[in-house]
Design a protein around this motif. Structure first.
Motif, PDB file in Angstrom:
ATOM      1  N   LEU A  85       0.853  -1.174   0.000  1.00  0.00           N
ATOM      2  CA  LEU A  85       0.000   0.000   0.000  1.00  0.00           C
ATOM      3  C   LEU A  85       0.892   1.228   0.000  1.00  0.00           C
ATOM      4  CD1 LEU A  85      -3.001   0.864   0.209  1.00  0.00           C
ATOM      5  CD2 LEU A  85      -2.664   1.009   2.682  1.00  0.00           C
ATOM      6  N   SER A  86       0.643   2.160  -0.895  1.00  0.00           N
ATOM      7  CA  SER A  86       1.435   3.382  -0.942  1.00  0.00           C
ATOM      8  C   SER A  86       0.586   4.612  -0.615  1.00  0.00           C
ATOM      9  CB  SER A  86       2.104   3.548  -2.309  1.00  0.00           C
ATOM     10  OG  SER A  86       1.143   3.532  -3.347  1.00  0.00           O
ATOM     11  N   TYR A  87      -0.703   4.529  -0.861  1.00  0.00           N
ATOM     12  CA  TYR A  87      -1.587   5.671  -0.632  1.00  0.00           C
ATOM     13  C   TYR A  87      -1.668   5.974   0.868  1.00  0.00           C
ATOM     14  CZ  TYR A  87      -5.759   8.572  -0.542  1.00  0.00           C
ATOM     15  OH  TYR A  87      -6.644   9.596  -0.344  1.00  0.00           O
ATOM     16  N   GLY A  88      -1.362   7.221   1.211  1.00  0.00           N
ATOM     17  CA  GLY A  88      -1.450   7.649   2.603  1.00  0.00           C
ATOM     18  C   GLY A  88      -0.322   7.139   3.481  1.00  0.00           C
ATOM     19  N   GLU A  89       0.646   6.476   2.875  1.00  0.00           N
ATOM     20  CA  GLU A  89       1.767   5.923   3.635  1.00  0.00           C
ATOM     21  C   GLU A  89       2.999   6.809   3.481  1.00  0.00           C
ATOM     22  OE1 GLU A  89       1.647   3.034   5.545  1.00  0.00           O
ATOM     23  OE2 GLU A  89      -0.501   3.088   5.098  1.00  0.00           O
ATOM     24  N   THR A  90       3.848   6.797   4.481  1.00  0.00           N
ATOM     25  CA  THR A  90       5.105   7.524   4.435  1.00  0.00           C
ATOM     26  C   THR A  90       6.075   6.764   3.537  1.00  0.00           C
ATOM     27  OG1 THR A  90       4.761   8.254   6.702  1.00  0.00           O
ATOM     28  CG2 THR A  90       6.990   8.459   5.840  1.00  0.00           C
ATOM     29  N   HIS A  91       6.779   7.506   2.690  1.00  0.00           N
ATOM     30  CA  HIS A  91       7.767   6.862   1.827  1.00  0.00           C
ATOM     31  C   HIS A  91       8.815   6.177   2.695  1.00  0.00           C
ATOM     32  CE1 HIS A  91      10.815   6.111  -1.142  1.00  0.00           C
ATOM     33  NE2 HIS A  91      11.666   6.668  -0.309  1.00  0.00           N
ATOM     34  N   HIS A  92       9.266   5.019   2.239  1.00  0.00           N
ATOM     35  CA  HIS A  92      10.329   4.303   2.929  1.00  0.00           C
ATOM     36  C   HIS A  92      11.106   3.472   1.909  1.00  0.00           C
ATOM     37  CE1 HIS A  92       6.796   1.665   2.942  1.00  0.00           C
ATOM     38  NE2 HIS A  92       7.670   0.723   2.671  1.00  0.00           N
ATOM     39  N   ASP A  93      12.260   3.021   2.328  1.00  0.00           N
ATOM     40  CA  ASP A  93      13.104   2.179   1.496  1.00  0.00           C
ATOM     41  C   ASP A  93      13.174   0.792   2.130  1.00  0.00           C
ATOM     42  OD1 ASP A  93      13.807   4.291  -0.387  1.00  0.00           O
ATOM     43  OD2 ASP A  93      14.913   5.174   1.270  1.00  0.00           O
ATOM     44  N   HIS A  94      13.904  -0.121   1.511  1.00  0.00           N
ATOM     45  CA  HIS A  94      13.923  -1.501   1.991  1.00  0.00           C
ATOM     46  C   HIS A  94      15.344  -2.058   2.096  1.00  0.00           C
ATOM     47  CE1 HIS A  94       9.864  -1.040   0.260  1.00  0.00           C
ATOM     48  NE2 HIS A  94       9.507  -1.842   1.242  1.00  0.00           N
ATOM     49  N   LEU A  95      15.604  -2.747   3.198  1.00  0.00           N
ATOM     50  CA  LEU A  95      16.796  -3.583   3.368  1.00  0.00           C
ATOM     51  C   LEU A  95      16.327  -5.013   3.134  1.00  0.00           C
ATOM     52  CD1 LEU A  95      18.256  -2.145   6.705  1.00  0.00           C
ATOM     53  CD2 LEU A  95      19.316  -1.993   4.448  1.00  0.00           C
ATOM     54  N   ILE A  96      17.005  -5.741   2.253  1.00  0.00           N
ATOM     55  CA  ILE A  96      16.557  -7.076   1.878  1.00  0.00           C
ATOM     56  C   ILE A  96      17.693  -8.074   2.033  1.00  0.00           C
ATOM     57  CG2 ILE A  96      15.613  -8.482   0.001  1.00  0.00           C
ATOM     58  CD1 ILE A  96      14.734  -5.566  -1.109  1.00  0.00           C
ATOM     59  N   CYS A  97      17.432  -9.135   2.790  1.00  0.00           N
ATOM     60  CA  CYS A  97      18.432 -10.193   2.962  1.00  0.00           C
ATOM     61  C   CYS A  97      18.355 -11.134   1.774  1.00  0.00           C
ATOM     62  CB  CYS A  97      18.189 -10.965   4.262  1.00  0.00           C
ATOM     63  SG  CYS A  97      19.387 -12.312   4.496  1.00  0.00           S
ATOM     64  N   GLU A  98      19.472 -11.333   1.117  1.00  0.00           N
ATOM     65  CA  GLU A  98      19.508 -12.211  -0.059  1.00  0.00           C
ATOM     66  C   GLU A  98      19.523 -13.687   0.309  1.00  0.00           C
ATOM     67  OE1 GLU A  98      22.414 -11.051  -2.969  1.00  0.00           O
ATOM     68  OE2 GLU A  98      21.053  -9.483  -3.632  1.00  0.00           O
ATOM     69  N   GLN A  99      19.715 -13.990   1.578  1.00  0.00           N
ATOM     70  CA  GLN A  99      19.721 -15.388   2.013  1.00  0.00           C
ATOM     71  C   GLN A  99      18.310 -15.846   2.401  1.00  0.00           C
ATOM     72  OE1 GLN A  99      22.535 -17.408   2.242  1.00  0.00           O
ATOM     73  NE2 GLN A  99      21.244 -19.121   2.845  1.00  0.00           N
ATOM     74  N   CYS A 100      17.685 -15.150   3.343  1.00  0.00           N
ATOM     75  CA  CYS A 100      16.387 -15.597   3.869  1.00  0.00           C
ATOM     76  C   CYS A 100      15.209 -14.777   3.361  1.00  0.00           C
ATOM     77  CB  CYS A 100      16.403 -15.565   5.399  1.00  0.00           C
ATOM     78  SG  CYS A 100      16.445 -13.892   6.110  1.00  0.00           S
ATOM     79  N   GLY A 101      15.482 -13.657   2.704  1.00  0.00           N
ATOM     80  CA  GLY A 101      14.408 -12.831   2.167  1.00  0.00           C
ATOM     81  C   GLY A 101      13.827 -11.832   3.150  1.00  0.00           C
ATOM     82  N   GLN A 102      14.379 -11.766   4.346  1.00  0.00           N
ATOM     83  CA  GLN A 102      13.872 -10.798   5.324  1.00  0.00           C
ATOM     84  C   GLN A 102      13.864  -9.408   4.711  1.00  0.00           C
ATOM     85  OE1 GLN A 102      16.212 -10.389   8.914  1.00  0.00           O
ATOM     86  NE2 GLN A 102      14.794  -8.948   9.820  1.00  0.00           N
ATOM     87  N   ASN A 103      12.841  -8.647   5.022  1.00  0.00           N
ATOM     88  CA  ASN A 103      12.676  -7.311   4.457  1.00  0.00           C
ATOM     89  C   ASN A 103      12.431  -6.345   5.604  1.00  0.00           C
ATOM     90  OD1 ASN A 103      11.416  -4.943   3.559  1.00  0.00           O
ATOM     91  ND2 ASN A 103      10.664  -5.959   1.743  1.00  0.00           N
ATOM     92  N   ILE A 104      13.243  -5.320   5.686  1.00  0.00           N
ATOM     93  CA  ILE A 104      13.083  -4.308   6.732  1.00  0.00           C
ATOM     94  C   ILE A 104      12.832  -2.976   6.051  1.00  0.00           C
ATOM     95  CG2 ILE A 104      14.190  -3.105   8.660  1.00  0.00           C
ATOM     96  CD1 ILE A 104      15.944  -5.643   9.019  1.00  0.00           C
TER      97      ILE A 104
END
Length: 145
Positions: A85-104
Motif C-alpha cells: 500500500l502506498s496511498y497515505g503511507e510515508t515513503h520508505h526504502d527496503h533492506l533485503i536479505c539475499e539469504q532468507c528474504g527478510q525485508n526491513i
C-alpha cells in the motif's frame, strides 16, 4: 484525505468502470494484510473469502490499484513481484536479505535529503524513487560463520 476505497471508486468511475464486489473484496483484503503481498498470495487470501473470484480478476485489480496510485510494485530480486500500500503511507526504502528474504522497511531523513540534493544538482525534479539495499541479515551472517 479520502479513504482508499473512495479513491479507487473515483478512479474506476473516471475510467468508466464499476466498483464490483470482487474489486472491493480484493482491495479490502489487501489493505487488511498490511504486508508485502504477491498476486498469488493475495489470490489465496481472497479465495478463502469468496471462492468465485478468479486469479485473473486479482491480477487485473492489482493493475488498476497501481494505476490509481493506491499500491506500488516491489522488486526484492527474487523473481516475485510484490505489492504494498502506498496511498497515505510515508515513503520508505527496503533492506533485503539475499539469504532468507527478510525485508526491513527503513526511513532515513539524511538519505532522503541527499537524494533530493543529488537530483537538484543534476537539474532533476524528483517525482518518486525506490531504493532497495541488498545484503545479509544478522542471523544469516552468523549462520555463515
Amino acid at each position: 484525505m479520502k479513504n482508499p476505497q473512495d479513491v479507487f471508486a473515483d478512479y474506476l468511475s473516471n475510467k468508466s468502470l464499476k466498483m464490483t464486489p470482487q474489486r472491493r473484496l480484493i482491495l479490502d483484503t489487501f489493505i487488511k494484510q498490511n504486508a508485502h503481498l504477491s498476486s498469488e498470495e493475495l489470490y489465496i487470501k481472497v479465495k478463502r473469502r469468496d471462492k468465485s473470484v478468479g486469479q485473473a480478476t486479482v491480477y487485473r485489480t492489482l493493475k488498476l490499484l497501481n494505476e490509481a496510485g493506491l499500491i506500488e510494485p516491489l522488486d526484492f530480486a527474487d523473481g516475485v513481484t510484490r505489492y504494498e500500500l502506498s496511498y497515505g503511507e510515508t515513503h520508505h526504502d527496503h533492506l533485503i536479505c539475499e539469504q532468507c528474504g527478510q525485508n526491513i522497511e527503513i526511513l532515513d531523513t539524511m538519505i532522503e535529503k541527499r537524494q533530493e540534493e543529488l537530483a537538484q544538482e543534476h537539474g532533476f525534479a524528483l517525482l518518486r524513487h525506490k531504493m532497495y539495499l541488498y545484503g545479509y541479515c544478522k542471523d544469516c551472517r552468523s549462520k555463515k560463520k
